[in-house]
Design a protein around this motif. Structure first.
Motif, PDB file in Angstrom:
ATOM      1  N   ASP A  15       0.868  -1.179   0.000  1.00 56.01           N
ATOM      2  CA  ASP A  15       0.000   0.000   0.000  1.00 56.01           C
ATOM      3  C   ASP A  15       0.909   1.235   0.000  1.00 56.01           C
ATOM      4  OD1 ASP A  15      -2.199   1.709   0.272  1.00 56.01           O
ATOM      5  OD2 ASP A  15      -2.393   1.362   2.427  1.00 56.01           O
ATOM      6  N   PRO A  16       1.653   1.462  -1.109  1.00 61.77           N
ATOM      7  CA  PRO A  16       2.694   2.492  -1.118  1.00 61.77           C
ATOM      8  C   PRO A  16       2.211   3.913  -0.845  1.00 61.77           C
ATOM      9  CG  PRO A  16       2.293   1.688  -3.336  1.00 61.77           C
ATOM     10  CD  PRO A  16       1.510   0.813  -2.402  1.00 61.77           C
ATOM     11  N   ARG A  17       0.959   4.193  -1.114  1.00 65.58           N
ATOM     12  CA  ARG A  17       0.427   5.526  -0.808  1.00 65.58           C
ATOM     13  C   ARG A  17      -0.328   5.532   0.522  1.00 65.58           C
ATOM     14  NH1 ARG A  17      -1.115   5.986  -6.847  1.00 65.58           N
ATOM     15  NH2 ARG A  17       0.743   6.991  -7.649  1.00 65.58           N
ATOM     16  N   ILE A  53      -5.079   2.439   2.096  1.00 66.80           N
ATOM     17  CA  ILE A  53      -5.825   1.515   2.960  1.00 66.80           C
ATOM     18  C   ILE A  53      -5.460   1.751   4.422  1.00 66.80           C
ATOM     19  CG2 ILE A  53      -6.239  -0.926   3.489  1.00 66.80           C
ATOM     20  CD1 ILE A  53      -5.588  -1.444   0.474  1.00 66.80           C
ATOM     21  N   ILE A  54      -4.195   1.988   4.680  1.00 59.73           N
ATOM     22  CA  ILE A  54      -3.739   2.266   6.050  1.00 59.73           C
ATOM     23  C   ILE A  54      -4.502   3.457   6.628  1.00 59.73           C
ATOM     24  CG2 ILE A  54      -1.766   3.115   7.403  1.00 59.73           C
ATOM     25  CD1 ILE A  54       0.004   1.368   5.471  1.00 59.73           C
ATOM     26  N   ARG A  55      -4.651   4.508   5.848  1.00 59.91           N
ATOM     27  CA  ARG A  55      -5.406   5.681   6.307  1.00 59.91           C
ATOM     28  C   ARG A  55      -6.902   5.367   6.438  1.00 59.91           C
ATOM     29  NH1 ARG A  55      -1.364   8.167   3.100  1.00 59.91           N
ATOM     30  NH2 ARG A  55      -0.226   9.734   4.262  1.00 59.91           N
ATOM     31  N   ALA A  56      -7.447   4.617   5.473  1.00 63.19           N
ATOM     32  CA  ALA A  56      -8.873   4.284   5.505  1.00 63.19           C
ATOM     33  C   ALA A  56      -9.246   3.487   6.751  1.00 63.19           C
ATOM     34  CB  ALA A  56      -9.267   3.506   4.249  1.00 63.19           C
ATOM     35  N   PHE A  57      -8.339   2.650   7.219  1.00 63.05           N
ATOM     36  CA  PHE A  57      -8.589   1.859   8.421  1.00 63.05           C
ATOM     37  C   PHE A  57      -8.261   2.632   9.697  1.00 63.05           C
ATOM     38  CE2 PHE A  57      -9.241  -1.505   5.550  1.00 63.05           C
ATOM     39  CZ  PHE A  57      -9.781  -2.578   6.238  1.00 63.05           C
ATOM     40  N   GLY A  58      -7.736   3.837   9.553  1.00 64.12           N
ATOM     41  CA  GLY A  58      -7.438   4.675  10.720  1.00 64.12           C
ATOM     42  C   GLY A  58      -6.289   4.175  11.571  1.00 64.12           C
ATOM     43  N   VAL A  59      -5.285   3.560  10.927  1.00 60.41           N
ATOM     44  CA  VAL A  59      -4.179   2.990  11.696  1.00 60.41           C
ATOM     45  C   VAL A  59      -2.826   3.610  11.326  1.00 60.41           C
ATOM     46  CG1 VAL A  59      -5.377   0.825  12.151  1.00 60.41           C
ATOM     47  CG2 VAL A  59      -3.963   1.019  10.106  1.00 60.41           C
ATOM     48  N   LEU A  60      -2.849   4.814  10.758  1.00 60.03           N
ATOM     49  CA  LEU A  60      -1.616   5.497  10.404  1.00 60.03           C
ATOM     50  C   LEU A  60      -0.829   5.825  11.659  1.00 60.03           C
ATOM     51  CD1 LEU A  60      -0.005   6.701   8.044  1.00 60.03           C
ATOM     52  CD2 LEU A  60      -1.178   8.855   8.484  1.00 60.03           C
ATOM     53  N   ILE A 105       3.467   4.818   7.803  1.00 63.89           N
ATOM     54  CA  ILE A 105       3.574   3.495   8.413  1.00 63.89           C
ATOM     55  C   ILE A 105       2.327   3.216   9.246  1.00 63.89           C
ATOM     56  CG2 ILE A 105       4.904   2.117  10.061  1.00 63.89           C
ATOM     57  CD1 ILE A 105       7.364   3.790   9.216  1.00 63.89           C
ATOM     58  N   ALA A 106       1.895   1.966   9.213  1.00 61.98           N
ATOM     59  CA  ALA A 106       0.726   1.562  10.004  1.00 61.98           C
ATOM     60  C   ALA A 106       1.147   1.063  11.378  1.00 61.98           C
ATOM     61  CB  ALA A 106      -0.025   0.448   9.285  1.00 61.98           C
ATOM     62  N   HIS A 107       0.260   1.244  12.359  1.00 57.87           N
ATOM     63  CA  HIS A 107       0.441   0.605  13.666  1.00 57.87           C
ATOM     64  C   HIS A 107       0.349  -0.903  13.465  1.00 57.87           C
ATOM     65  CE1 HIS A 107       0.240   3.942  16.536  1.00 57.87           C
ATOM     66  NE2 HIS A 107      -0.565   4.524  15.668  1.00 57.87           N
ATOM     67  N   PRO A 108       1.047  -1.698  14.273  1.00 60.79           N
ATOM     68  CA  PRO A 108       0.926  -3.147  14.159  1.00 60.79           C
ATOM     69  C   PRO A 108      -0.421  -3.613  14.737  1.00 60.79           C
ATOM     70  CG  PRO A 108       2.489  -2.568  15.886  1.00 60.79           C
ATOM     71  CD  PRO A 108       2.052  -1.293  15.236  1.00 60.79           C
ATOM     72  N   ILE A 109      -1.351  -3.903  13.855  1.00 62.20           N
ATOM     73  CA  ILE A 109      -2.710  -4.269  14.237  1.00 62.20           C
ATOM     74  C   ILE A 109      -3.140  -5.484  13.436  1.00 62.20           C
ATOM     75  CG2 ILE A 109      -5.139  -3.520  14.121  1.00 62.20           C
ATOM     76  CD1 ILE A 109      -4.172  -0.701  14.705  1.00 62.20           C
ATOM     77  N   ILE A 110      -3.927  -6.344  14.040  1.00 62.38           N
ATOM     78  CA  ILE A 110      -4.513  -7.484  13.341  1.00 62.38           C
ATOM     79  C   ILE A 110      -6.015  -7.255  13.257  1.00 62.38           C
ATOM     80  CG2 ILE A 110      -5.036  -9.957  13.439  1.00 62.38           C
ATOM     81  CD1 ILE A 110      -2.349 -10.320  14.888  1.00 62.38           C
TER      82      ILE A 110
END
Length: 102
Positions: free
Chosen positions: A38-40, A43-50, A59-64
């Motif tokens: 997800d180079p841009r 999805i990381i932003r859409a899931f609110g885990v930036l 970078i995303a938080h480490p979340i499952i």
């Protein structure tokens, strides 16, 4: 990964890294699951885990997330701190208790 598959789940990771970097990592580390790029960080932003601790890097938080076949998030697991990963044994215990909700 075998424990997740035995319960009927597929495993994938999502990172902001480019496909070529992920391919190299998978080869070097013999990764046994799908790694998604997800180079841009869309999805990381859409899931609110930036992760906000790394300015200039999305970078995303480490979340499952456990997502069913209809795209509904059934479970969300995260560490207590941005540098810790979710407890895999807790994830497996929860999935065993709730059954396969795919």
């Amino acid at each position: 990964m075998a424990d997740f598959r035995a319960l009927g789940y597929q495993v994938a990771s999502l990172t902001y890294d480019r496909v070529d970097k992920l391919a190299d990592f998978v080869t070097r580390r013999t990764i046994g699951f799908t790694m998604l790029s997800d180079p841009r960080s869309t999805i990381i932003r859409a899931f609110g885990v930036l992760h906000d601790a790394y300015p200039g890097h999305a970078i995303a938080h480490p979340i499952i997330f456990v997502i069913d076949a209809k795209g509904v998030i059934r479970h969300r697991f995260s560490g207590k701190h941005y540098s810790t990963h979710p407890d895999i044994e807790l994830v497996l215990k929860t999935l065993r208790a709730t059954g396969n909700s795919r």
